[in-house]
Design a protein around this motif. Sequence first.
Motif, PDB file in Angstrom:
ATOM      1  N   ASP A   1       8.111   5.549   6.682  1.00  0.00           N
ATOM      2  CA  ASP A   1       7.589   5.031   5.416  1.00  0.00           C
ATOM      3  C   ASP A   1       6.768   3.758   5.570  1.00  0.00           C
ATOM      4  O   ASP A   1       6.164   3.288   4.592  1.00  0.00           O
TER       5      ASP A   1
ATOM      6  N   PRO B   1       0.709   3.595   6.780  1.00  0.00           N
ATOM      7  CA  PRO B   1      -0.206   3.656   5.637  1.00  0.00           C
ATOM      8  C   PRO B   1      -0.637   5.088   5.328  1.00  0.00           C
ATOM      9  O   PRO B   1      -0.944   5.412   4.182  1.00  0.00           O
TER      10      PRO B   1
ATOM     11  N   ARG C   1       8.645   3.379  -4.321  1.00  0.00           N
ATOM     12  CA  ARG C   1       7.236   3.458  -3.921  1.00  0.00           C
ATOM     13  C   ARG C   1       6.550   2.104  -4.071  1.00  0.00           C
ATOM     14  O   ARG C   1       5.754   1.705  -3.209  1.00  0.00           O
ATOM     15  N   ARG C   2       6.844   1.397  -5.154  1.00  0.00           N
ATOM     16  CA  ARG C   2       6.264   0.059  -5.327  1.00  0.00           C
ATOM     17  C   ARG C   2       6.739  -0.886  -4.228  1.00  0.00           C
ATOM     18  O   ARG C   2       5.951  -1.669  -3.687  1.00  0.00           O
ATOM     19  N   HIS C   3       8.036  -0.801  -3.931  1.00  0.00           N
ATOM     20  CA  HIS C   3       8.599  -1.652  -2.877  1.00  0.00           C
ATOM     21  C   HIS C   3       7.898  -1.402  -1.543  1.00  0.00           C
ATOM     22  O   HIS C   3       7.505  -2.355  -0.854  1.00  0.00           O
TER      23      HIS C   3
ATOM     24  N   ASP D   1       4.899  -0.011  -1.010  1.00  0.00           N
ATOM     25  CA  ASP D   1       3.494  -0.437  -1.084  1.00  0.00           C
ATOM     26  C   ASP D   1       3.372  -1.936  -0.829  1.00  0.00           C
ATOM     27  O   ASP D   1       2.517  -2.390  -0.052  1.00  0.00           O
ATOM     28  N   GLU D   2       4.222  -2.707  -1.485  1.00  0.00           N
ATOM     29  CA  GLU D   2       4.208  -4.163  -1.306  1.00  0.00           C
ATOM     30  C   GLU D   2       4.597  -4.541   0.119  1.00  0.00           C
ATOM     31  O   GLU D   2       4.012  -5.451   0.720  1.00  0.00           O
TER      32      GLU D   2
ATOM     33  N   ARG E   1       4.253  -2.755   2.920  1.00  0.00           N
ATOM     34  CA  ARG E   1       3.179  -2.447   3.867  1.00  0.00           C
ATOM     35  C   ARG E   1       2.084  -3.514   3.825  1.00  0.00           C
ATOM     36  O   ARG E   1       1.577  -3.937   4.876  1.00  0.00           O
ATOM     37  N   GLN E   2       1.723  -3.971   2.624  1.00  0.00           N
ATOM     38  CA  GLN E   2       0.708  -5.020   2.509  1.00  0.00           C
ATOM     39  C   GLN E   2       1.195  -6.336   3.109  1.00  0.00           C
ATOM     40  O   GLN E   2       0.458  -7.028   3.820  1.00  0.00           O
TER      41      GLN E   2
END
Length: 456
Positions: A274, A277, A351-353, A355-356, A358-359
């Motif tokens: 997970d 990217p 999913r939000r967690h 995404d944040e 990975r950034q």
Amino acid sequence: MDVVRVKIVNRSLAPGDRLPSIRRFARSMSASPSTVAEVYARLEAEGVIRARRGSGFYVTGADLPPMALAEMGEPRERTVDPFWVSRLSLDAGSSDLMPGCGWLPASWMPNGAIRKGLRALSRGEAGLLTDYGSTRGALALRRLLIGRFAEEGLPATVSQVMLTGSGTQAIDLICRLLLRPGDTVLLDDPCYFNFQALLRAHQVRIVSVPFTPEGPDADGFERVVSAEKPRLYITNSALHNPTGATVSPQSAYRVLSVAASHGMTIVEDDIFADFEPALSPRLAVLDGLNRVIRIGSFSKTLSASIRCGYIAARQDWIESLTDLQIATCFSGPSPLAASIITGILTGGSYRRHMDELRQRLASAREETAKRLAPLGLVPWVMPRGGFYLWCRLPEGLDSSSIAQRCMEDKVILAPGNVFSVSQTAGGFLRFNVAHMADKRIYMALEKAMTGPARPV
């Protein structure tokens, strides 16, 4: 005498096993037969072995010491022992800095979602708080996993998936099912250090293949599989630990082809999936869970405290692995753990967690590489995701020695040779970029790298 005693301690000679003949042992030790005869006589007098007329010498098992995993395998310094980083990181004090550890800081994890899940559990059915888990683990979480597999093109049914207490337990169960003492297992070099530690407990022989930025060295992989006939190959395909590299499609197909031609099973640890990217090649997807077993857990993305892993494999293997889990743990993982994880995965917060995360990790990788550069520490590859940087030291420096020096400043590093079966990674350090913000880490590194040399 010491050679025989060590073989008994590490269980390569078990009670009832026959020792080599006097002449054969003499040849292997470059000693005279009379010397070996004296050795056997002394060990027999101590009760360690006994002679059987016309048959040879056998291990008695008398006063057999507990198995010492750290003493198994080739002798090596404790600083490059596969247990070294684990012990230091798990037992670290609140003031210790841990750039060598293998997990994210607590502040980076979805603590709000976890607390919400715990509150929901407190209001749930009493049986969830007190009963054993089912033998294969919660059906709801297994169905979620099957849905996630389908998104990447891996078809599976609920009868092909089971939950375990952790990713490490998943590998342990697979080893119990497929290996016997003395079997050969293939690992990448370098590889996750606990693969080595766990395999020692199973008393198997470990061989390795050099790992490249595209995957295991193709020609070397075929040579070692052909020559050594390993039963298992254990690897990370995506965001490889410790290097951060990702297997190329060409390498993945070559690995599967060689495994099929030699009857070798592959265990693919997909714990870092997970963090990618975009999805990269997976051995399990290309193979369809025929010769490849997929394992994973949620300790890196959700919580190392909420222990839960999984195995996806052929249905007949899952049947046997389920029996082994009953025999060793009586049930699947804690229903509490499975319930919390299911709740987080089904909500939009996960999913939000990710995404944040990975950034945030992309920025941390870039910043860490930038701050290490003045010290001459250069990433072997720049990973496309995850939280590791596998960095090469300037010529002539040894990572084990540097890690020892940094301990004086309460900085816990991961020296290269803890990851290397062949002990050829002394010029590397693995850094966890999520733990690299504190300037004291860079000060300790500079001090350790420029100080007076110590014997290695």
